[in-house]
Design a protein around this motif. Structure first.
Motif, PDB file in Angstrom:
ATOM      1  N   PRO A 185      46.355  -2.879 -38.918  1.00 17.39           N
ATOM      2  CA  PRO A 185      46.928  -3.004 -37.585  1.00 17.39           C
ATOM      3  C   PRO A 185      46.381  -1.978 -36.606  1.00 17.39           C
ATOM      4  O   PRO A 185      46.408  -2.201 -35.409  1.00 17.39           O
ATOM      5  CB  PRO A 185      48.417  -2.783 -37.809  1.00 17.39           C
ATOM      6  CG  PRO A 185      48.623  -2.679 -39.266  1.00 17.39           C
ATOM      7  CD  PRO A 185      47.321  -2.484 -39.922  1.00 17.39           C
ATOM      8  N   SER A 236      47.296   0.916 -35.469  1.00 15.89           N
ATOM      9  CA  SER A 236      48.065   1.558 -34.418  1.00 15.89           C
ATOM     10  C   SER A 236      48.413   2.998 -34.756  1.00 15.89           C
ATOM     11  O   SER A 236      48.955   3.699 -33.921  1.00 15.89           O
ATOM     12  CB  SER A 236      49.334   0.789 -34.132  1.00 15.89           C
ATOM     13  OG  SER A 236      50.309   1.130 -35.081  1.00 15.89           O
ATOM     14  N   ALA A 237      48.096   3.450 -35.969  1.00 15.81           N
ATOM     15  CA  ALA A 237      48.361   4.854 -36.279  1.00 15.81           C
ATOM     16  C   ALA A 237      47.527   5.754 -35.362  1.00 15.81           C
ATOM     17  O   ALA A 237      48.034   6.722 -34.795  1.00 15.81           O
ATOM     18  CB  ALA A 237      48.049   5.138 -37.740  1.00 15.81           C
ATOM     19  N   ALA A 276      46.384   4.941 -32.453  1.00 17.77           N
ATOM     20  CA  ALA A 276      46.917   4.815 -31.092  1.00 17.77           C
ATOM     21  C   ALA A 276      48.097   5.747 -30.908  1.00 17.77           C
ATOM     22  O   ALA A 276      48.209   6.438 -29.882  1.00 17.77           O
ATOM     23  CB  ALA A 276      47.349   3.369 -30.846  1.00 17.77           C
ATOM     24  N   LEU A 277      48.959   5.802 -31.926  1.00 20.18           N
ATOM     25  CA  LEU A 277      50.140   6.671 -31.805  1.00 20.18           C
ATOM     26  C   LEU A 277      49.740   8.129 -31.768  1.00 20.18           C
ATOM     27  O   LEU A 277      50.301   8.916 -31.002  1.00 20.18           O
ATOM     28  CB  LEU A 277      51.089   6.419 -32.976  1.00 20.18           C
ATOM     29  CG  LEU A 277      51.832   5.101 -32.876  1.00 20.18           C
ATOM     30  CD1 LEU A 277      52.619   4.852 -34.135  1.00 20.18           C
ATOM     31  CD2 LEU A 277      52.752   5.134 -31.678  1.00 20.18           C
ATOM     32  N   LEU A 297      48.235   8.777 -28.350  1.00 21.19           N
ATOM     33  CA  LEU A 297      49.280   8.795 -27.329  1.00 21.19           C
ATOM     34  C   LEU A 297      50.121  10.058 -27.412  1.00 21.19           C
ATOM     35  O   LEU A 297      50.263  10.799 -26.434  1.00 21.19           O
ATOM     36  CB  LEU A 297      50.200   7.598 -27.545  1.00 21.19           C
ATOM     37  CG  LEU A 297      49.977   6.368 -26.703  1.00 21.19           C
ATOM     38  CD1 LEU A 297      50.917   5.280 -27.159  1.00 21.19           C
ATOM     39  CD2 LEU A 297      50.246   6.697 -25.266  1.00 21.19           C
ATOM     40  N   THR A 345      54.739  -0.239 -30.087  1.00 22.73           N
ATOM     41  CA  THR A 345      53.394   0.205 -30.449  1.00 22.73           C
ATOM     42  C   THR A 345      53.335   0.563 -31.922  1.00 22.73           C
ATOM     43  O   THR A 345      52.361   0.249 -32.617  1.00 22.73           O
ATOM     44  CB  THR A 345      52.994   1.414 -29.599  1.00 22.73           C
ATOM     45  OG1 THR A 345      53.322   1.142 -28.247  1.00 22.73           O
ATOM     46  CG2 THR A 345      51.517   1.694 -29.706  1.00 22.73           C
ATOM     47  N   ALA A 346      54.389   1.229 -32.403  1.00 26.58           N
ATOM     48  CA  ALA A 346      54.379   1.666 -33.792  1.00 26.58           C
ATOM     49  C   ALA A 346      54.463   0.478 -34.734  1.00 26.58           C
ATOM     50  O   ALA A 346      53.822   0.468 -35.778  1.00 26.58           O
ATOM     51  CB  ALA A 346      55.542   2.624 -34.042  1.00 26.58           C
ATOM     52  N   ALA A 376      53.374  -2.618 -34.287  1.00 27.35           N
ATOM     53  CA  ALA A 376      52.082  -3.294 -34.294  1.00 27.35           C
ATOM     54  C   ALA A 376      52.156  -4.661 -34.937  1.00 27.35           C
ATOM     55  O   ALA A 376      51.327  -5.021 -35.759  1.00 27.35           O
ATOM     56  CB  ALA A 376      51.021  -2.439 -34.997  1.00 27.35           C
ATOM     57  N   VAL A 394      57.423   6.550 -35.129  1.00 27.35           N
ATOM     58  CA  VAL A 394      56.078   7.141 -35.124  1.00 27.35           C
ATOM     59  C   VAL A 394      55.790   7.789 -36.470  1.00 27.35           C
ATOM     60  O   VAL A 394      54.721   7.581 -37.076  1.00 27.35           O
ATOM     61  CB  VAL A 394      55.952   8.171 -33.985  1.00 27.35           C
ATOM     62  CG1 VAL A 394      54.641   8.920 -34.103  1.00 27.35           C
ATOM     63  CG2 VAL A 394      56.034   7.473 -32.647  1.00 27.35           C
TER      64      VAL A 394
END
Lengths: 291, 247
Positions: A49, A51-52, A54-55, A58, B20-21, B23, B236
């Protein structure tokens, strides 16, 4: 314009130490996030995915920017704090104006660089970060770029302190270098948070590099290296033109300019600046001959 | 019940972070739809939609072009001509990212278009440190329309004095200078006056402030805010921990 309060106790060394600590923590958060992202980048940009990263991008960059604001904002004098909204409005208004009429660039840092030249690197960094945060009110996608904007403001202030605005031809050079650094630092945000860039034109450049088989981060970094230095060189030039067009009285009310002799010819050109002050609001003479 | 602006900020922020987390694109789409529904119900859809479109349309187009056409990591090729290959993986990546960003952007925009700015400023400045931040926020939001109209007036004034914008880079640069210099000069002059006035009213003083505007707040909302912040942090942390374990 503002003076320390005569009736209230001034903040002690403990408060100053706390702010310095916050500043360092903010800078470490930003630098650490960048290094981590660059070292770990290939693993999960396309697999999973994704998104790690991305986090991390961010939260790391945002926390750093917020820490910088918390550390810097209370130390600024009121005369500078009042300039910050002006800078944000100029970022938006002049950016739109230039973007629509002058050249096909995305000049969104004119106000930030202007404040950095007038009031120093700390004010520039706070203005850059605040600009992103306030602008995200209308466009949340600029929020992750707060750290990059703070870096650009800080670098612009440092360039001004070291005399890059004393010679007119040095300003674009300083802007070019700032653009390289700012672009490289902002690239991971674009890559990991958005998976690309926000404009179609810049997207096309990234696609070109991608078609040669680059990773996403490499492609976006190269794209940033093409457009950002040029962009910031123009911004720095515009700011130099604006600053030299200001009347001497306005320029010299900023302690940063007086103390570090940011601009050329402050002592000798009495007649020229008086002429400029007399025609305030109308075009002054071509700027940039200040050396 | 009127929400405290900080509570709605926490709601929007936590929604954006958790989406976002997580996903997962079904959740992203659900959040985006919920945000749109809220906007329609709150009567802000007419202002929100153009702003959201201005942000999201170029971004999604850019994502589609970038990953739809060129995705070296993709292997299920649908169409290929020259160096451009449309791959399933590329399209899926682009759509997933687009949904995720759209959800976060819409959630945050619903907050910023529905919040009452004076309430937000009062709520922020009641907490001390953020007094200056609240000033910057409020001042920018009120300056923006004023400056936009001033740009028009300066342009009209310069045009009445014979400014004609001709084609060519040099002419345009001159025209830009003729309009930008008066604008910047007047704004900086005004800022100086405002600084003196603010300073005389104790702007830099530390210590407690009183406010004429009472912002509604309750124990329930305070608890809710704490829970939301904790939930976002937990999301997160869980994501990072899982990501670490997965690779």
């Amino acid at each position: 314009m503002s003076s320390p309060s005569l009736t209230l106790p001034s903040p002690g060394p403990a408060a100053a130490r706390k702010r310095r600590l916050l500043e360092i923590l903010g800078a470490v958060a930003i630098a650490g996030t960048y290094v981590y992202l660059v070292l770990n980048q290939p693993t999960d940009i396309t697999g999973g995915p994704g998104s790690a990263s991305a986090l991390i991008a961010l939260s790391g960059f945002l926390v750093g920017a917020v820490l910088l604001i918390v550390a810097v904002l209370p130390t600024l004098p009121a005369s500078t704090v009042v300039l910050i909204p002006v800078a944000l409005v100029l970022n938006i208004v002049l950016g739109q104006f230039v973007g629509s009429t002058l050249v096909p660039f995305y000049l969104d840092a004119i106000g930030t660089v202007l404040i950095a030249v007038l009031a120093g690197p700390a004010a520039g960094a706070a203005t850059g970060a605040l600009s992103s945060i306030v602008w995200s009110f209308f466009n949340p996608t600029v929020l992750p770029f707060a750290a990059g904007a703070a870096l650009i403001g800080c670098l612009a202030g440092l360039a001004a302190r070291h005399g890059m605005f004393r010679r007119f031809y040095l300003a674009p050079v300083a802007g070019f270098v700032t653009g390289i650094i700012g672009g490289v630092v902002s690239a991971p945000v674009a890559a990991f948070v958005f998976g690309g860039t926000s404009g179609v034109a810049t997207g096309a450049i990234v696609s070109a590099f991608r078609s040669m088989g680059d990773t996403l981060l490499a492609a976006i970094t190269k794209q940033a290296l093409i457009s950002d230095p040029m962009d910031k060189a123009i911004v720095f030039t515009v700011v130099a033109v604006l600053v030299y067009a200001l009347p001497r009285r306005t320029r010299l009310q900023f302690p940063f300019i007086r103390r570090h002799r940011v601009l050329a010819g402050q002592a000798s050109n009495e007649a020229r600046t008086q002429a400029a002050a007399a025609t305030t609001g109308s075009p002054a003479q071509p700027t940039g001959q200040g050396s | 019940m009127r929400l405290n602006p900080l509570t709605s900020l926490a709601l929007a922020g936590a929604t954006a972070v958790i989406t976002t987390a997580a996903a997962s694109w079904p959740l992203s789409l659900a959040v985006a739809a919920a945000a749109l529904a809220l906007a329609v119900r709150g009567g802000i859809a007419r202002r929100l939609l153009p702003a959201a479109a201005a942000v999201l349309v170029p971004l999604c187009l850019s994502l589609l072009i970038m990953h739809g056409l060129f995705f070296p990591e993709g292997w299920t090729v649908l169409v290929q001509w020259g160096p451009a290959r449309i791959t399933v993986e590329g399209l899926a990546f682009a759509l997933e990212r687009a949904a995720q960003i759209a959800a976060a952007v819409l959630a945050l925009l619903v907050f910023s278009f529905s919040v009452h700015v004076p309430d937000l400023v009062a709520a922020l400045s009641a907490r001390g440190v953020q007094g200056r931040f609240a000033f910057v926020l409020a001042s920018t939001l009120t300056l923006l329309p004023a400056v936009t109209s001033r740009v028009h007036r300066i342009r009209q004034a310069q045009e009445s004095r014979g400014l004609v914008i001709r084609p060519g880079l040099l002419h345009r640069a001159t025209a830009f200078r003729l309009q930008a210099v008066p604008l910047v000069l007047s704004l900086i002059e005004e800022a100086g006056t405002r600084a003196a006035a603010l300073e005389a009213r104790g702007f830099s003083n530390t210590g407690p402030r009183t406010s004429y505007r009472a912002v509604p707040d309750s124990r329930l909302q305070r608890t809710l805010r704490a829970v939301l912040v904790l939930a976002a942090t937990a999301a997160v942390a869980a994501r990072l921990w899982l990501g670490r374990a997965g690779t």
